[in-house]
Design a protein around this motif. Structure first.
Motif, PDB file in Angstrom:
ATOM      1  N   LEU A 116       0.845  -1.194   0.000  1.00 16.08           N
ATOM      2  CA  LEU A 116       0.000   0.000   0.000  1.00 16.08           C
ATOM      3  C   LEU A 116       0.879   1.242   0.000  1.00 16.08           C
ATOM      4  CD1 LEU A 116      -2.609   1.679   0.439  1.00 16.08           C
ATOM      5  CD2 LEU A 116      -2.395   1.206   2.865  1.00 16.08           C
ATOM      6  N   PHE A 173      -5.703   4.531  -6.569  1.00 16.07           N
ATOM      7  CA  PHE A 173      -6.579   4.142  -5.460  1.00 16.07           C
ATOM      8  C   PHE A 173      -5.777   4.053  -4.172  1.00 16.07           C
ATOM      9  CE2 PHE A 173      -9.056   1.248  -8.586  1.00 16.07           C
ATOM     10  CZ  PHE A 173      -9.484   2.378  -9.262  1.00 16.07           C
ATOM     11  N   LYS A 174      -4.593   3.453  -4.324  1.00 11.98           N
ATOM     12  CA  LYS A 174      -3.789   3.231  -3.129  1.00 11.98           C
ATOM     13  C   LYS A 174      -3.282   4.537  -2.564  1.00 11.98           C
ATOM     14  CE  LYS A 174      -2.239  -1.421  -3.506  1.00 11.98           C
ATOM     15  NZ  LYS A 174      -1.050  -2.259  -3.597  1.00 11.98           N
ATOM     16  N   PHE A 192      -4.831   1.113  -9.934  1.00  9.74           N
ATOM     17  CA  PHE A 192      -4.647   0.698  -8.553  1.00  9.74           C
ATOM     18  C   PHE A 192      -3.748   1.644  -7.775  1.00  9.74           C
ATOM     19  CE2 PHE A 192      -6.313  -3.764  -8.783  1.00  9.74           C
ATOM     20  CZ  PHE A 192      -7.070  -3.649  -7.636  1.00  9.74           C
ATOM     21  N   ASN A 222     -11.249   4.470 -15.385  1.00  6.40           N
ATOM     22  CA  ASN A 222     -10.088   5.084 -14.767  1.00  6.40           C
ATOM     23  C   ASN A 222      -9.433   4.127 -13.810  1.00  6.40           C
ATOM     24  OD1 ASN A 222      -9.163   7.652 -15.356  1.00  6.40           O
ATOM     25  ND2 ASN A 222     -11.135   8.511 -14.716  1.00  6.40           N
ATOM     26  N   PHE A 223      -9.344   2.881 -14.244  1.00  7.82           N
ATOM     27  CA  PHE A 223      -8.906   1.870 -13.310  1.00  7.82           C
ATOM     28  C   PHE A 223      -7.408   1.946 -13.088  1.00  7.82           C
ATOM     29  CE2 PHE A 223      -8.743  -2.304 -11.440  1.00  7.82           C
ATOM     30  CZ  PHE A 223      -9.940  -2.322 -10.756  1.00  7.82           C
ATOM     31  N   ILE A 232     -13.159   4.021  -7.486  1.00  4.93           N
ATOM     32  CA  ILE A 232     -12.969   2.632  -7.900  1.00  4.93           C
ATOM     33  C   ILE A 232     -14.086   2.192  -8.847  1.00  4.93           C
ATOM     34  CG2 ILE A 232     -12.858   0.254  -7.049  1.00  4.93           C
ATOM     35  CD1 ILE A 232     -11.820   1.550  -4.402  1.00  4.93           C
ATOM     36  N   PRO A 272       1.420  -3.733 -13.898  1.00  7.71           N
ATOM     37  CA  PRO A 272       0.446  -4.753 -13.507  1.00  7.71           C
ATOM     38  C   PRO A 272       1.037  -6.132 -13.735  1.00  7.71           C
ATOM     39  CG  PRO A 272      -0.584  -3.084 -14.880  1.00  7.71           C
ATOM     40  CD  PRO A 272       0.884  -2.779 -14.862  1.00  7.71           C
TER      41      PRO A 272
END
Lengths: 274, 455, 352, 436
Positions: free
Chosen positions: A28, A242-243, A239, A236-237, A231, A38
């Motif tokens: 994180l 988001f993190k 990670f 707009n994916f 999310i 990815p």
């Protein structure tokens, strides 16, 4: 604690079980400042790109600082309300001669373990009736109310463990019941107040469903809703973004946690002894 | 005689009377705020709400020319967590008399929302005989209506075509000409769902894709699956009685089709629930043979997934017919602009005017092209931005004229849910298709009673 | 100040704990409420200070009926068994607390606290916290806090129970000293007869919610009203011997030993009685000899304590100076009593 | 009233008010809602009266004459003295009305659109869409799709139509035209019959049982006992780590699990080089989904048991443990015979309490699998939430959702009473020792 047994088997077992937590939380932090492709394990280069949301609004999303402020107001209000209401009600139930005390206590106990969130439709209706739907105040009051049974219960437990003599001595010393509570008893339940305070602040800070349902408007959005809508946006994916938002979101929690960890362990100190 | 009309008329009268009493030319200042919420949208769909902002500018200018002063503040919002979150927010806000003035949502919401009075019939405020509304596709207006009343103005159109990966098709023996002819063959019913499975098998056997990737359908519940029901001749709504229709034979064929796909190994048994992210990247990179998706996927394939030569790589057509009872078809699920019950008649009238302006071909084309949706009006074909976009113009011609829609009916949502559960059960092998049909039937009887005709 | 309990009755729910009790605490005296645990002595104390409510009768402070007066207004100083010091306050704050809630001015408070701290010898501890104090020091602080606002009466609830043996001795005399110096009326609740006897002017002995006897320690020791009082006071405790009144004489051990009934009011013939014999009164040189076998010897240093088993199985106790050596267990002895030192009880246990 | 009772009331009043308004009232309302067919379509606060074409179609088979229904239902626009009068009173443009009266009296139009097209061709045509739209309704001669706020309004209009309705038919019609909610026990009937009820019941049992046994009690015990044997510092680290999931905001916490398990996630990054095909471990199969649902909730749930059990173990007198070691007990025997018996009460408590919490919790499932794949992880509380507040179709089923919630409420109350027994309630309500 005992020197008669070896520790390493236990340690190994625990370490293995804890791996997912350590992994998740260390990545994180790591992923917010690096670009991990990815599907690869190791991050490559350092970047602050994922933190851009701090100084420029993500398109179509509310301003992060406004949202943070909302969350702060929300969580601290919930904390203050829960604390003040639970600490007085808990005292009344633990120490004062009020009629129906038994019934109150049984009520608190029943509600303490109650499916509160499933009542949300009815809660919405009431909130709407009193005109507090889609306001932060409304969600604060609802959140507080739902936390109260637990809070009162916990505080009552802590009050129960304060020696009666302290109160008796206070009365003999000429103090009123209120003064006794405020100046003599309250300081004795400080661990309870701190634990409950931290706990309710954290619950408020992390709460997702209540604000989402009861206050969906942009200007009262809180961080949980902000992150969730980020999310949900499947074009707009990202990670790492988001993190970063997540880490930003979690930082106050982690700081509080580091400070109050021992105190938080006390949360059930009063209420659950049979 | 009719009290509600009277009330409306009286309001109108007062407005007119006030306007008339003012000496001509004197500024008639009016400030109002119009809120617009759009569901299921993200940045690429921003024109759903931005079009209203643009329309407000035009309306203000028009008022200015008439010598009135009109200031409209448009507040927009579209960052909801998914459709569920959006609808929840709109409905609860409406119960609290606090709905946005305009919502952009799926046409399926018209039925329940009009029953509850949450939305106003837009035909009370705008003239469908005048520009630009008289240019809209008739079937889209039909889809925006319920019980014979036009409630909304279509905001965009799309369709859910059948796709094929051209290089794979070539490898199993189709020539370039064959591939060019394929949409036509599909449309004429010469290429059927049975051929789909066979070709999927061939592609898989040729080692072009992994097992279970030959026929690679949508990964979650969605209106798309009703296309297959139509492919086998199923009808969703009985137009004469206005009741829903459950055609057991047709539905069973749908279930059998997907069960057979799993049995043949061309579709994974655990396919449902595959994350969209993974699915997009796979179909856009030739990891799947044949699939079905949405016209708006074009933006994702060519955008984020980086598919350079779309037309050289992907063939698209209507969903093929299943048997002789059915025909090739596609379903469109247009979003519509709806005016809610929020505010005064006057507010509603202005909101409706804004929607009308936002439906002008030029403005609507901005949304269509940016988000890879299809247009709503005939003349959009002559808007350069639209006409020059190969995808938009080809897809419109190839798909839109044959598009039908799911019915606007309050009972359709339980029907939809039951149908999906049955499909899922037969797909994953929990039940045989016949058993699944029987279960769906008993559930529909409980849920809908007389609202559905079971054939 | 004089304190009077008049027909004081106390119930908890349906259970009557104390019924119509009467007690008077004289001005300036230290009265010990003595009794086994559960006898109602703490209840009495809590009623005097106002923590418990009176269910019947009255509590008078001097002339004034305080039965309905709140604890805060009674001006009673209490030292609790646990001392009940406020853990979050310093010693100074603890002692000053009664004054601060009365909103006295800061300087007065400082003076009064200093004065009382001087009296109880804790002047140098004022900045400390309760947990930094020894048991005896905590006790002194509790005393100081109770006394600082010059209460009309001082109540001490088992004040020495939490102290070790040495401190207990020290504090015993300290508390007595302070009480005498301040001339305050005081009630001492204790289950320890030594404490009661050594510290108080008078003792009220309680059993099951009833006061059996109120008297000075000496009087109570010498003239207990019944066998319970006799048995409760004295360490080592008194021993009892069954006897029979026969022809104006007392028959012990089935008539083997006979002696004149030592009092004037003689019970009628064949009355069964019990003789109470304190260990210091069963001695080698006394006239009426009662023989037996030594069944147990306890060396206490300065003195030895012997249990003597008589032939009917009853046991007498004797305490003797160890200066003359120790007599072995199982030795046959014949030690005696003096009739006028005997305590005589009837079958019901009342003193004759 | 004694002083302390007065203070007591002041002290307890805020809690009482809040709990009564936002906790008890919702419980009662939930009970009420569950006996209605309330949904978005019916609205919460009540409905209106509207005669729709499909309603008339339904009635035509029910003893209503076709002619009657046609009178009510066939849309028509007429220029007559009556309609002109209505329009005049409503303030429609007089020139237009005069023109209509003069040239077109008696004209009849099939529908609004046709009538408005006609109006637009007149000399004194309405000057704006707005005016056109406010003029045309006055000429309508039908009740179709007309919305009436009250029953009286509809009744009066129906009577005015002279549609030849019997009183009984009038009532039937009015009742059928009501758009609001009605009382019904259908929700419970539906709940019993629907096959999905069985599914969610089964899911709920799986979810609660596995999470509870494996983590909230099982792993919590392991943690508590294991950390007990570790040096203080190490034990602290583990306890702290295991409390993290509990205090992390749920949205973030679930994102972390997604990162771990999704197709481009960490698990795949490790397994891919080993030749395992890339897949979404969380949603791939029902089994996987359950595995992670239990894990996600269990990691949160373990901490409460850990804290309680730890403090109970610490409370065990040390000499007992030393004695057992001197007696030659191995660690397992020590745990089995010394520690576990001491934990009887906390284990019971955690089991009952957490059972209830799990039964009603759905936030993590909502955020992670959302009940999927399919509805294989849809638990009871989530189903209640989905039907009442979050379904893809814009028709929220408040009534059915409330009925589902009511079941949980009832289970909650029953379990709470069991709870009360465990709590040695008598001891808790001992009289206060200060009696004033």
């Amino acid at each position: 604690m005992s020197q008669n047994f070896k520790n390493w088997p236990i340690l190994t077992g625990l370490v293995l079980a804890t791996v997912p937590i350590v992994l998740m939380y260390s990545y994180l932090v790591l992923d917010t400042v690096t670009d991990t492709k990815p599907g690869s394990i190791f991050p490559n280069s350092f970047t602050l790109e994922h933190w851009r949301f701090l100084y420029e609004d993500i398109e179509g999303k509310a301003n992060i600082w406004q949202v943070t402020l909302n969350t702060l107001v929300f969580a601290s209000s919930v904390m203050l309300l829960v604390l003040s209401v639970s600490s007085t009600a808990g005292y009344a139930l633990s120490r004062l001669n009020i009629p129906f005390r038994r019934e109150f206590l049984a009520g608190v106990l029943i509600l303490h373990a109650f499916p509160s969130i499933t009542l949300i439709i009815a809660i919405f209706l009431i909130l709407q009736l009193i005109g507090l739907y889609n306001t932060l105040i409304g969600v604060i009051i609802v959140m507080t109310s739902l936390q109260l049974p637990l809070g009162i219960w916990i505080m009552k437990g802590f009050y129960d463990s304060v020696p009666w003599e302290i109160e008796m001595a206070g009365l003999q010393d000429g103090a009123s019941r209120f003064t006794v509570w405020y100046r003599l008893v309250l300081p004795q339940v400080r661990p309870g107040i701190i634990a409950l305070g931290v706990f309710s602040f954290l619950s408020g800070w992390g709460e997702y469903i209540l604000p989402t349902v009861l206050a969906p408007a942009n200007n009262v959005q809180v961080l949980s809703g902000y992150l969730a809508s980020l999310i949900a946006d499947d074009r707009n994916f990202e990670f790492n973004l988001f993190k970063s938002v997540g880490l930003f979101y979690a930082t106050p929690v982690v700081i509080m946690y580091l400070f109050f960890q021992d105190k938080l362990m006390n949360i059930y100190g009063g209420g659950t002894k049979g | 005689m009719l009290k509600t009309s009277l009330k409306r008329a009286l309001t109108g009268f007062f407005v007119l009377a006030t306007a008339a009493s003012l000496p001509f030319g004197q500024a008639f200042a009016r400030d109002l705020t119009i809120q617009v919420w759009a569901g299921g949208s993200n940045v690429a769909d921003a024109y759903r709400v931005d079009a209203i902002t643009m329309a407000a500018d035009i309306l203000e200018r028009e008022a200015d020319i008439r010598g009135e002063e009109l200031n409209i503040t448009v507040e927009t919002k579209y960052d909801f967590d998914g459709w569920g979150g959006f609808k929840q927010a709109v409905i609860l806000a409406a119960e609290a008399n606090n709905a946005p003035h305009i919502v952009v949502t799926g046409h399926g919401d018209i039925a329940p929302w009009s029953q509850s009075g949450l939305i106003r019939p837009i035909e009370d405020y705008v003239d469908f005989d005048s520009w630009p509304l008289n240019d809209l596709f008739e079937n889209l207006i039909e889809i925006s209506s319920y019980e014979g009343v036009i409630y909304g103005v279509p905001q965009d159109a799309e369709s859910r075509p059948f796709f094929g990966w051209i290089p794979h098709l070539k490898t199993i023996g189709y020539s370039d000409a064959d591939i060019r002819a394929m949409p036509g063959k599909v449309q004429r019913g010469e290429y059927t769902l049975e051929d789909v499975l066979n070709d999927a098998k061939k592609i898989q056997d040729a080692g072009l894709v992994e097992a279970g990737y030959g026929w690679y359908p949508r990964v979650s519940k969605g209106g798309d699956y009703w296309q297959f029901y139509q492919s086998y001749g199923g009808e969703m709504l009985d137009s004469s009685s206005g009741k829903l229709v459950f055609d057991k034979a047709a539905m069973q064929k749908v279930y059998e089709f997907f069960a057979k796909a799993v049995e043949m190994g061309v579709t994974r048994k655990n396919h449902i629930g595959t994350p969209w992210d993974q699915w997009y990247s796979e179909v856009a990179s030739g990891k799947a043979g044949l699939w079905h998706g949405g016209t708006w996927h074009y933006a994702r394939y060519t955008g984020k997934e980086g598919l350079k030569d779309f037309f050289g790589s992907v063939m698209f057509s209507l969903i093929p017919a299943g048997d002789s009872n059915g025909k090739a078809n596609t379903i469109t699920h247009p979003l519509v602009y709806l005016v809610t019950n929020r505010g005064s008649e006057d507010d509603a009238a202005i909101a409706a005017q804004l929607i009308t302006i936002a439906s002008e071909p030029r403005i609507n084309t901005l949304h269509a092209i940016k988000s890879a949706h299809l247009g709503i009006a005939k003349s959009q074909q002559s808007v350069p931005l639209y006409a020059n976009d190969r995808w938009a113009s080809e897809a419109t011609v190839r798909l839109l004229p044959y598009a039908s829609a799911q019915p606007n009916h309050t009972g359709f949502s339980p029907y939809f849910d039951a149908m999906w559960k049955g499909l899922e059960a037969s797909w994953t092998g929990q039940k045989s298709p016949a058993q699944a049909i029987a279960d769906v039937e008993s559930e529909l009887k409980v849920q809908l009673g007389g609202d559905i005709i079971i054939r | 100040m004089e304190i009077i309990l008049e027909d004081f009755t106390k119930r908890f729910g349906d259970v009557t704990v104390i019924e119509k009790m009467n007690l008077k605490i004289r001005e300036g005296e230290m009265l010990a409420l003595l009794g086994p645990s559960g006898c109602g002595k703490s209840t009495t104390l809590f009623t005097i200070c106002g923590i418990h409510r009176v269910d019947g009768g009255r509590v008078l402070f001097g002339e004034k009926d305080v039965s309905r007066v709140a604890a805060q207004q009674r001006n009673v100083g209490v030292v609790f068994q646990s001392y009940a010091l406020y853990p979050h306050m310093s010693v100074f704050e603890n002692i000053a607390f009664p004054l601060t809630v009365r909103k006295e001015n800061k300087n007065t408070i400082r003076e009064k606290v200093a004065e009382i701290a001087e009296l109880v010898h804790i002047g140098e501890l004022l900045e400390r916290r309760p947990e930094q104090l020894s048991g005896g020091q905590q006790q002194r602080v509790a005393l100081a806090r109770a006394l600082v606002r010059k209460p009309g009466i001082l109540l001490l609830d088992e004040p020495l129970a939490n102290l070790d043996a040495k401190l207990r001795l020290e504090m015993r005399s300290e508390i007595r000293r302070i009480q005498l110096e301040t001339r305050i009326s005081a009630v001492l609740v204790t289950h320890d007869q030594v404490e009661a006897m050594s510290m108080s002017d008078r003792i009220a002995i309680m059993k099951e919610g009833e006061i059996l006897q109120v008297a000075s320690p000496t009087e109570m020791y010498q003239q207990p009203v019944n066998d319970f009082v006799a048995g409760f006071l004295g360490n080592p405790p008194i021993a009892f011997l069954n006897a029979l009144v026969q022809d104006g004489k007392i028959d012990v051990l089935n008539g083997k030993i006979q002696f004149d009934f030592p009092r004037n009011a003689k019970p009628s013939n064949s009355t069964k009685i019990r003789l109470g014999i304190r260990p210091e009164h069963y001695q080698p040189n006394n006239p009426i000899q009662i023989p037996g076998t030594i069944s147990f010897v306890e060396t206490q240093g300065r003195e030895n304590l012997y249990d003597v088993k008589l032939e009917d199985g009853s046991i007498l106790r004797s305490i003797q100076s160890s200066a003359f050596g120790t007599i072995e267990k199982n030795s046959q002895v014949s030690w005696g009593v003096q009739p006028d030192q005997l305590l005589i009880f009837d079958q019901a246990g009342n003193s004759i | 009233m004694s002083l302390s009772a007065k203070l007591g009331y002041v002290f307890i009043a805020p809690a009482l008010v809040l709990v009564a308004v936002f906790f008890l009232t919702p419980v009662v309302l939930t009970g009420i809602f569950s006996f209605t067919n309330m949904s978005t379509a019916t609205g919460i606060t009540g409905g209106a009266y509207q005669i729709t074409p499909s309603l008339l179609r339904d009635l035509s088979g029910n003893g209503f004459e076709k002619k009657t229904l046609d009178t009510i239902g066939t849309e028509s626009y007429q220029v007559s003295q009556a309609t002109l009068q209505v329009a005049r009173e409503a303030g429609s443009h007089l020139d237009l009305l005069s023109e209509l009266e003069a040239d077109h009296l008696g004209s009849n139009f099939k529908n609004r659109r046709e009538f408005e097209r006609f109006l637009k061709k007149l000399q004194n045509r309405p000057r704006s869409t707005r005016e056109l739209k406010s003029t045309s309704p006055h000429f309508k001669k039908s009740l179709i799709n007309e919305r009436f706020e009250t029953e009286i309004d509809l009744r009066n209009s129906l009577v005015e139509m002279q549609a030849n309705l019997s009183e009984e038919q009038l009532n039937t019609l009015i009742q059928a035209a009501y758009t609001g909610w009605i009382w019904t026990t259908d929700n419970f009937h539906k709940m019993v019959i629907l096959p999905e009820t069985k599914q969610i019941l089964f899911n709920t049992i799986i979810y609660v049982t596995f999470t509870l046994l494996l983590f909230n009690v099982g792993f919590a015990l392991v943690l508590a006992i294991a950390t007990f044997y570790l040096p203080k510092g190490q034990a602290g680290v583990f306890r702290a780590l295991w409390l993290l999931p509990r205090i992390s905001p749920s949205v973030l916490y679930v994102v972390l699990w997604k990162w771990l398990t999704w197709d481009t996630g960490f698990l795949n990054a490790i397994l891919n080089p080993l030749g395992v095909a890339q897949r979404n471990w969380m949603l791939d199969t029902t089994l996987n989904a359950w595995f992670f649902v239990v894990l996600i909730n269990g990691f949160i749930g373990a901490s409460m048991g850990m804290i309680l059990f730890s403090s109970a173990i610490t409370a065990i007198p040390k000499p007992l443990l030393y004695a057992s070691e001197v007696d030659g007990a191995n660690r397992w025997q020590q745990i089995r015979f010394i520690i576990l018996p001491q934990l009887k009460w906390p284990i019971l408590f955690v089991t009952v309490y957490q059972c209830l919490s799990l039964l009603t919790s759905f936030e993590q499932i909502l955020l992670s699998t959302d009940g999927g794949p399919g509805s294989s992880t849809e638990v009871w509380a989530l189903a209640a939430y989905h039907s009442a507040l979050d379904n893809y179709w814009g028709n929220l089923q408040y009534g059915y959702g409330a009925a589902l919630a009511l079941v949980l409420v009832i289970i909650g109350v029953i379990m709470s009473f069991i709870f009360l027994r465990f709590f040695r309630f008598q001891e808790l309500v001992r009289q206060p020792r200060i009696e004033q």
